[in-house]
Design an enzyme around this catalytic site. Structure first.
Site, PDB file in Angstrom:
ATOM      1  N   GLU A   1      43.794  21.379   9.466  1.00 30.42           N
ATOM      2  CA  GLU A   1      43.074  20.433   8.611  1.00 30.42           C
ATOM      3  C   GLU A   1      42.252  19.486   9.485  1.00 30.42           C
ATOM      4  O   GLU A   1      42.764  18.929  10.462  1.00 30.42           O
ATOM      5  CB  GLU A   1      44.106  19.659   7.786  1.00 30.42           C
ATOM      6  N   HIS A   2      40.990  19.339   9.119  1.00 28.50           N
ATOM      7  CA  HIS A   2      40.035  18.507   9.871  1.00 28.50           C
ATOM      8  C   HIS A   2      39.835  19.047  11.293  1.00 28.50           C
ATOM      9  O   HIS A   2      39.515  18.285  12.203  1.00 28.50           O
ATOM     10  CB  HIS A   2      40.473  17.036   9.886  1.00 28.50           C
TER      11      HIS A   2
ATOM     12  N   GLY B   1      41.296  19.808  -4.519  1.00 31.66           N
ATOM     13  CA  GLY B   1      41.453  20.185  -3.113  1.00 31.66           C
ATOM     14  C   GLY B   1      41.521  21.689  -2.914  1.00 31.66           C
ATOM     15  O   GLY B   1      41.976  22.156  -1.875  1.00 31.66           O
TER      16      GLY B   1
ATOM     17  N   SER C   1      36.644  23.945  -5.222  1.00 26.19           N
ATOM     18  CA  SER C   1      35.862  24.432  -6.359  1.00 26.19           C
ATOM     19  C   SER C   1      34.372  24.429  -6.012  1.00 26.19           C
ATOM     20  O   SER C   1      33.626  25.306  -6.449  1.00 26.19           O
ATOM     21  CB  SER C   1      36.130  23.591  -7.599  1.00 26.19           C
TER      22      SER C   1
ATOM     23  N   GLU D   1      26.449  22.476   0.591  1.00 28.53           N
ATOM     24  CA  GLU D   1      27.463  21.460   0.271  1.00 28.53           C
ATOM     25  C   GLU D   1      27.084  20.138   0.930  1.00 28.53           C
ATOM     26  O   GLU D   1      27.158  19.071   0.324  1.00 28.53           O
ATOM     27  CB  GLU D   1      28.832  21.931   0.781  1.00 28.53           C
TER      28      GLU D   1
ATOM     29  N   ASP E   1      35.861  26.054   4.048  1.00 23.45           N
ATOM     30  CA  ASP E   1      35.998  26.411   2.627  1.00 23.45           C
ATOM     31  C   ASP E   1      35.064  27.552   2.257  1.00 23.45           C
ATOM     32  O   ASP E   1      35.454  28.500   1.561  1.00 23.45           O
ATOM     33  CB  ASP E   1      35.688  25.197   1.747  1.00 23.45           C
TER      34      ASP E   1
ATOM     35  N   TYR F   1      35.761  10.885   4.988  1.00 23.25           N
ATOM     36  CA  TYR F   1      35.525  12.153   5.684  1.00 23.25           C
ATOM     37  C   TYR F   1      34.462  11.963   6.764  1.00 23.25           C
ATOM     38  O   TYR F   1      34.643  12.325   7.924  1.00 23.25           O
ATOM     39  CB  TYR F   1      35.073  13.213   4.674  1.00 23.25           C
TER      40      TYR F   1
HETATM   41  C1  GLA Z   1      37.176  19.774   3.268  1.00 25.32           C
HETATM   42  C2  GLA Z   1      35.973  20.334   4.027  1.00 25.32           C
HETATM   43  C3  GLA Z   1      36.396  21.340   5.093  1.00 25.32           C
HETATM   44  C4  GLA Z   1      37.513  20.792   5.985  1.00 25.32           C
HETATM   45  C5  GLA Z   1      38.617  20.145   5.138  1.00 25.32           C
HETATM   46  C6  GLA Z   1      39.625  19.432   5.974  1.00 25.32           C
HETATM   47  O1  GLA Z   1      37.792  20.768   2.518  1.00 25.32           O
HETATM   48  O2  GLA Z   1      35.074  20.967   3.141  1.00 25.32           O
HETATM   49  O3  GLA Z   1      35.282  21.732   5.859  1.00 25.32           O
HETATM   50  O4  GLA Z   1      37.005  19.910   6.931  1.00 25.32           O
HETATM   51  O5  GLA Z   1      38.112  19.229   4.186  1.00 25.32           O
HETATM   52  O6  GLA Z   1      40.314  20.333   6.765  1.00 25.32           O
END
Ligand code: GLA
Length: 411
Positions: free
Chosen positions: A44-45, A139, A142, A175, A187, A236
């Site tokens: 994540e991140h 989360g 979508s 996005e 994603d 973010y």
């Molecule tokens: C969102 C972003 C992804 C990623 C996650 C965190 O989903 O779209 O690119 O950075 O957060 O892991």
């Protein structure tokens, strides 16, 4: 080509909605494209730090069904929002801007990105109905599913097929333009490339990946906390800047120490570097860097543990990931922590963590199949007691895959 009888349910619904909304002439042939949402097992991140992620595509999809149109506009109907939108597609018109709903901006921005790559159909525009069962704001990506579904739909109308990772990158840019968040590639890559019964270990720098089979003797429970994503955009983007700032402080010193060492992102930094040079970073930057560096290690280790079906080990990495996201990256919140606590207190849970960008959204828990009903009961009963919010279980099978059906449905 898909057999119409095996079209995913959401794709069939999109066709039915398109027909009902009378968006087409009665003899028009309808095309459909669809793409899945994703869960993220771990990592994540890390994507925007050139690191590693381990997402899996879920059975929940977004589909666009429709026909080409002669004018340079997308005429859209969203069943989920029960709303219409008409957005310009030509390059001579300004980006749609705020007056257009976000869901329509994602479609518009994706189309434009594909147009720049020469992979939209020859028709000036299109009409489409959009249907999805990926929960909005939960989360599970979508928006990425909508973008990739738009790309699949463009292909179903005759647009040139691109390599999946080029599609993912185009959708990532869409996005970023649509929502003004500097998201990474995870994603959209998961939505483009996800395969049933597999997670995907993606190297976000090299853009190479391997599929890791999902063991059958465990269940993944997704629980949406219902917490609002109030800080998501600013939080973010500021995390991303902090990561870049940490690299800017560390890179010259590390490169000076080891001539020739290349340091472009936190991917290139080790925990030993952070310990040795902690004085170069303030507390916040040190925490952010520590999360990313350790999460990359956990992601690789968790992929290996998953491959070996060592679920206890996978669970341990999930728990460590949550603690790191909560304490070092500071993207968890009261509700996510409460849901994770409830999940971990249930017997048979291997591990649990917040999932996705954070600041609200869902958790995932890995649990023994025989204990999953009990865990679900606990989440549904205890989470509202602790938080005053009604969360929701979001059943997710790891069986999602993007697809198209070109112009074979009569309206
Ligand atoms: C969102 C972003 C992804 C990623 C996650 C965190 O989903 O779209 O690119 O950075 O957060 O892991």
């Amino acid at each position: 080509m898909n057999d119409p009888l095996t079209l995913p349910e959401v794709a069939r619904q999109a066709i039915a909605v398109f027909r009902r909304a009378a968006l087409a002439d009665s003899d028009a042939a309808i095309s459909v494209g669809w793409a899945p949402g994703r869960m993220n097992i771990i990592g994540e991140h890390t994507d925007y730090n050139d690191g590693f992620v381990l997402p899996a595509a879920i059975h929940r999809l977004v589909a666009l069904a429709g026909t080409p149109a002669d004018e340079p506009f997308a005429t859209l109907y969203s069943a989920n929002h029960q709303a219409w939108a008409r957005v310009p597609l030509g390059d001579d018109v300004a980006f749609a801007g705020e007056q257009v709903p976000l869901w329509a901006r994602y479609v518009q921005a994706t189309w434009r990105q594909l147009a720049m790559l020469g992979s939209v159909p020859t028709s000036a525009g299109f009409k489409a109905a959009i249907v999805g069962d990926v929960p909005l704001g939960g989360g599970l990506s979508s928006s990425a599913a909508l973008e990739v579904a738009t790309a699949m739909f463009a292909q179903s109308l005759g647009g040139r097929a691109l390599p999946p990772l080029d599609v993912a990158r185009a959708c990532q840019r869409a996005e970023q333009a649509g929502a003004d968040v500097a998201v990474g590639i995870m994603d959209q890559a998961a939505s483009c490339l996800g395969r049933p019964h597999s997670a995907m270990l993606l190297d976000c720098r090299a853009l190479t990946f391997t599929y890791v089979p999902i063991p059958e003797d465990a269940e993944w429970i997704v629980f949406d906390t219902g917490a609002p994503h109030t800080l998501a955009t600013s939080g973010y983007n500021s995390r991303r800047s902090e990561c870049e700032a940490a690299v800017a402080h560390l890179a010259p010193v590390l490169a000076h120490e080891t001539p020739g060492r290349q340091i472009h992102a936190l991917r290139d930094i080790t925990l030993a570097d952070l310990t040795q040079h902690s004085a170069l970073l303030d507390d916040v930057l040190l925490q952010r860097a520590r999360h990313v560096v350790s999460e990359n290690m956990r992601t690789l280790a968790a992929a290996e543990a998953l491959q070996k079906c060592d679920l206890a080990m996978v669970g341990m990495y999930l728990n460590q990931s949550h603690a790191s996201l909560r304490d070092d990256y500071e993207v968890s919140c009261f509700e996510l922590d409460a849901a994770v606590d409830v999940a971990l207190a249930a017997p048979g849970t291997f591990g649990a963590r917040m999932m996705g960008a954070g600041f609200g959204g869902s958790i995932i828990a890995l649990v023994r199949p025989e204990s999953s009903a009990k865990l679900c009961e606990r989440l549904v009963s205890e989470y509202p007691r602790r938080t005053g919010r009604n969360g929701a279980l979001v059943p997710c099978d790891i069986t999602g895959e993007a697809g198209i059906q070109a112009a074979s449905w009569r309206a």
